[in-house]
Motif scaffolding. Structure first.
Motif, PDB file in Angstrom:
ATOM      1  N   ASP A 293       0.821  -1.208   0.000  1.00  0.00           N
ATOM      2  CA  ASP A 293       0.000   0.000   0.000  1.00  0.00           C
ATOM      3  C   ASP A 293       0.862   1.269   0.000  1.00  0.00           C
ATOM      4  N   VAL A 294       2.155   1.113  -0.315  1.00  0.00           N
ATOM      5  CA  VAL A 294       3.088   2.242  -0.357  1.00  0.00           C
ATOM      6  C   VAL A 294       3.280   2.676  -1.810  1.00  0.00           C
ATOM      7  N   LEU A 295       3.000   3.957  -2.096  1.00  0.00           N
ATOM      8  CA  LEU A 295       3.167   4.473  -3.452  1.00  0.00           C
ATOM      9  C   LEU A 295       4.639   4.612  -3.808  1.00  0.00           C
ATOM     10  N   LYS A 296       4.988   4.296  -5.057  1.00  0.00           N
ATOM     11  CA  LYS A 296       6.351   4.480  -5.551  1.00  0.00           C
ATOM     12  C   LYS A 296       6.626   5.979  -5.712  1.00  0.00           C
ATOM     13  N   ASN A 297       7.893   6.342  -5.597  1.00  0.00           N
ATOM     14  CA  ASN A 297       8.271   7.744  -5.793  1.00  0.00           C
ATOM     15  C   ASN A 297       7.897   8.229  -7.189  1.00  0.00           C
ATOM     16  N   THR A 298       8.054   7.369  -8.203  1.00  0.00           N
ATOM     17  CA  THR A 298       7.718   7.785  -9.569  1.00  0.00           C
ATOM     18  C   THR A 298       6.227   8.108  -9.686  1.00  0.00           C
ATOM     19  N   ALA A 299       5.397   7.393  -8.941  1.00  0.00           N
ATOM     20  CA  ALA A 299       3.963   7.680  -8.959  1.00  0.00           C
ATOM     21  C   ALA A 299       3.687   9.024  -8.285  1.00  0.00           C
ATOM     22  N   LEU A 300       4.362   9.274  -7.176  1.00  0.00           N
ATOM     23  CA  LEU A 300       4.184  10.547  -6.482  1.00  0.00           C
ATOM     24  C   LEU A 300       4.645  11.714  -7.350  1.00  0.00           C
ATOM     25  N   LEU A 301       5.767  11.540  -8.062  1.00  0.00           N
ATOM     26  CA  LEU A 301       6.266  12.585  -8.951  1.00  0.00           C
ATOM     27  C   LEU A 301       5.316  12.838 -10.120  1.00  0.00           C
ATOM     28  N   SER A 302       4.523  11.824 -10.474  1.00  0.00           N
ATOM     29  CA  SER A 302       3.542  11.962 -11.555  1.00  0.00           C
ATOM     30  C   SER A 302       2.208  12.501 -11.046  1.00  0.00           C
ATOM     31  N   ASP A 303       2.173  12.862  -9.776  1.00  0.00           N
ATOM     32  CA  ASP A 303       0.975  13.436  -9.139  1.00  0.00           C
ATOM     33  C   ASP A 303      -0.192  12.448  -9.136  1.00  0.00           C
ATOM     34  N   VAL A 304       0.118  11.179  -8.904  1.00  0.00           N
ATOM     35  CA  VAL A 304      -0.908  10.145  -8.897  1.00  0.00           C
ATOM     36  C   VAL A 304      -1.920  10.351  -7.769  1.00  0.00           C
ATOM     37  N   THR A 305      -1.542  11.071  -6.733  1.00  0.00           N
ATOM     38  CA  THR A 305      -2.462  11.291  -5.603  1.00  0.00           C
ATOM     39  C   THR A 305      -3.663  12.139  -6.009  1.00  0.00           C
ATOM     40  N   ARG A 306      -3.561  12.842  -7.123  1.00  0.00           N
ATOM     41  CA  ARG A 306      -4.702  13.622  -7.614  1.00  0.00           C
ATOM     42  C   ARG A 306      -5.497  12.856  -8.663  1.00  0.00           C
ATOM     43  N   SER A 307      -5.163  11.597  -8.869  1.00  0.00           N
ATOM     44  CA  SER A 307      -5.847  10.767  -9.862  1.00  0.00           C
ATOM     45  C   SER A 307      -6.970   9.978  -9.207  1.00  0.00           C
ATOM     46  N   ILE A 308      -7.832   9.455 -10.041  1.00  0.00           N
ATOM     47  CA  ILE A 308      -8.936   8.631  -9.561  1.00  0.00           C
ATOM     48  C   ILE A 308      -8.686   7.203 -10.030  1.00  0.00           C
ATOM     49  N   ALA A 309      -8.634   6.268  -9.098  1.00  0.00           N
ATOM     50  CA  ALA A 309      -8.439   4.863  -9.454  1.00  0.00           C
ATOM     51  C   ALA A 309      -9.714   4.320 -10.075  1.00  0.00           C
ATOM     52  N   THR A 310      -9.558   3.572 -11.151  1.00  0.00           N
ATOM     53  CA  THR A 310     -10.701   2.956 -11.813  1.00  0.00           C
ATOM     54  C   THR A 310     -10.410   1.481 -12.026  1.00  0.00           C
ATOM     55  N   GLU A 311     -11.417   0.749 -12.400  1.00  0.00           N
ATOM     56  CA  GLU A 311     -11.246  -0.674 -12.660  1.00  0.00           C
ATOM     57  C   GLU A 311     -10.402  -0.871 -13.919  1.00  0.00           C
ATOM     58  N   LYS A 312      -9.480  -1.808 -13.872  1.00  0.00           N
ATOM     59  CA  LYS A 312      -8.685  -2.146 -15.049  1.00  0.00           C
ATOM     60  C   LYS A 312      -9.459  -3.176 -15.853  1.00  0.00           C
ATOM     61  N   LEU A 313      -9.715  -2.844 -17.088  1.00  0.00           N
ATOM     62  CA  LEU A 313     -10.397  -3.764 -17.980  1.00  0.00           C
ATOM     63  C   LEU A 313      -9.376  -4.333 -18.938  1.00  0.00           C
ATOM     64  N   ASP A 314      -9.335  -5.656 -19.042  1.00  0.00           N
ATOM     65  CA  ASP A 314      -8.422  -6.264 -19.994  1.00  0.00           C
ATOM     66  C   ASP A 314      -8.961  -6.049 -21.396  1.00  0.00           C
ATOM     67  N   GLY A 315      -8.061  -5.850 -22.298  1.00  0.00           N
ATOM     68  CA  GLY A 315      -8.467  -5.632 -23.674  1.00  0.00           C
ATOM     69  C   GLY A 315      -7.256  -5.647 -24.571  1.00  0.00           C
ATOM     70  N   THR A 316      -7.439  -5.154 -25.763  1.00  0.00           N
ATOM     71  CA  THR A 316      -6.378  -5.116 -26.744  1.00  0.00           C
ATOM     72  C   THR A 316      -5.886  -3.688 -26.876  1.00  0.00           C
ATOM     73  N   CYS A 317      -4.586  -3.520 -26.834  1.00  0.00           N
ATOM     74  CA  CYS A 317      -3.983  -2.204 -26.941  1.00  0.00           C
ATOM     75  C   CYS A 317      -4.010  -1.761 -28.403  1.00  0.00           C
ATOM     76  N   VAL A 318      -4.638  -0.613 -28.675  1.00  0.00           N
ATOM     77  CA  VAL A 318      -4.739  -0.118 -30.045  1.00  0.00           C
ATOM     78  C   VAL A 318      -4.398   1.371 -30.092  1.00  0.00           C
ATOM     79  N   PHE A 319      -4.169   1.841 -31.295  1.00  0.00           N
ATOM     80  CA  PHE A 319      -3.827   3.226 -31.571  1.00  0.00           C
ATOM     81  C   PHE A 319      -4.603   3.610 -32.822  1.00  0.00           C
ATOM     82  N   ILE A 320      -5.191   4.781 -32.848  1.00  0.00           N
ATOM     83  CA  ILE A 320      -5.911   5.240 -34.031  1.00  0.00           C
ATOM     84  C   ILE A 320      -5.100   6.376 -34.646  1.00  0.00           C
ATOM     85  N   ALA A 321      -4.700   6.187 -35.884  1.00  0.00           N
ATOM     86  CA  ALA A 321      -3.929   7.202 -36.604  1.00  0.00           C
ATOM     87  C   ALA A 321      -4.136   6.987 -38.094  1.00  0.00           C
ATOM     88  N   GLU A 322      -3.758   7.982 -38.853  1.00  0.00           N
ATOM     89  CA  GLU A 322      -3.924   7.901 -40.299  1.00  0.00           C
ATOM     90  C   GLU A 322      -2.977   6.864 -40.904  1.00  0.00           C
TER      91      GLU A 322
END
Length: 180
Positions: free
Chosen positions: A39-68
């Motif tokens: 339950d201890v946050l990593k320093n990199t997470a703290l530096l990324s300001d993760v404490t101001r983020s909202i945790a959500t459920e992780k949904l498994d899926g396929t990683c995609v990118f939309i581009a021309e």
């Protein structure tokens, strides 16, 4: 438009410090230990300001990118460029020597690895592109700390490899079904 969205093109590591428990793994039959998040946050997470983020459920899926692609909006599938057998062997030797160096008094110079991008890596398909934020050195996309170079390849409509991608899009009409 994509620049205005929060695009993520790299794997996100766990934001918590991990612990090793001396008990059998539930996932790997012959592994006598578990790796769990604390339950201890990593320093990199703290530096990324993760404490101001909202945790959500992780949904498994396929990683995609939309581009021309070829003048049209297109769906791209994740494809990491990975070392070939010889490159992987060199990388494992480097990681081993780095680990020994980190555990030693560090009197000797820190081990380093110089990749030969032509000889050490598997070939990628013709239209493969590196993910954004991948460093480019001498015209070559550089691998991450795991020895992989994250990237993208355009989905081929008729390829069985992309059947799940194709089930969510109509590439001819530039339509797609996506979860937000």
């Amino acid at each position: 438009m994509m620049d205005k969205c929060g695009k993520v093109q790299q794997k996100v590591s766990c934001v918590f410090e991990t612990e090793i428990l001396n008990e059998p793994s539930n996932k790997r039959q012959f592994q006598g230990y578990k790796v769990v998040a604390s339950d201890v946050l990593k320093n990199t997470a703290l530096l990324s300001d993760v404490t101001r983020s909202i945790a959500t459920e992780k949904l498994d899926g396929t990683c995609v990118f939309i581009a021309e692609f070829k003048g049209r909006p297109w769906l791209w599938a994740r494809l990491d460029r990975k070392p070939n057998k010889a490159g992987d062997k060199r990388f494992k030797q480097y990681r081993s020597s780095l680990q020994k160096w980190e555990q030693s008094s560090q009197d000797l110079p820190k081990p380093s690895l110089e990749w030969d991008m032509e000889k050490d890596f598997k070939q990628v398909p013709e239209h493969w592109i590196p993910a954004s934020d991948v460093p480019i050195v001498n015209g070559h996309p550089q691998p991450d700390q795991n020895g992989h170079t994250p990237g993208w390849v355009p989905v081929e409509k008729t390829s069985r490899q992309y059947c799940w991608h194709a089930s969510a899009v109509d590439l001819d009409r530039s339509l797609g079904l996506f979860m937000g």
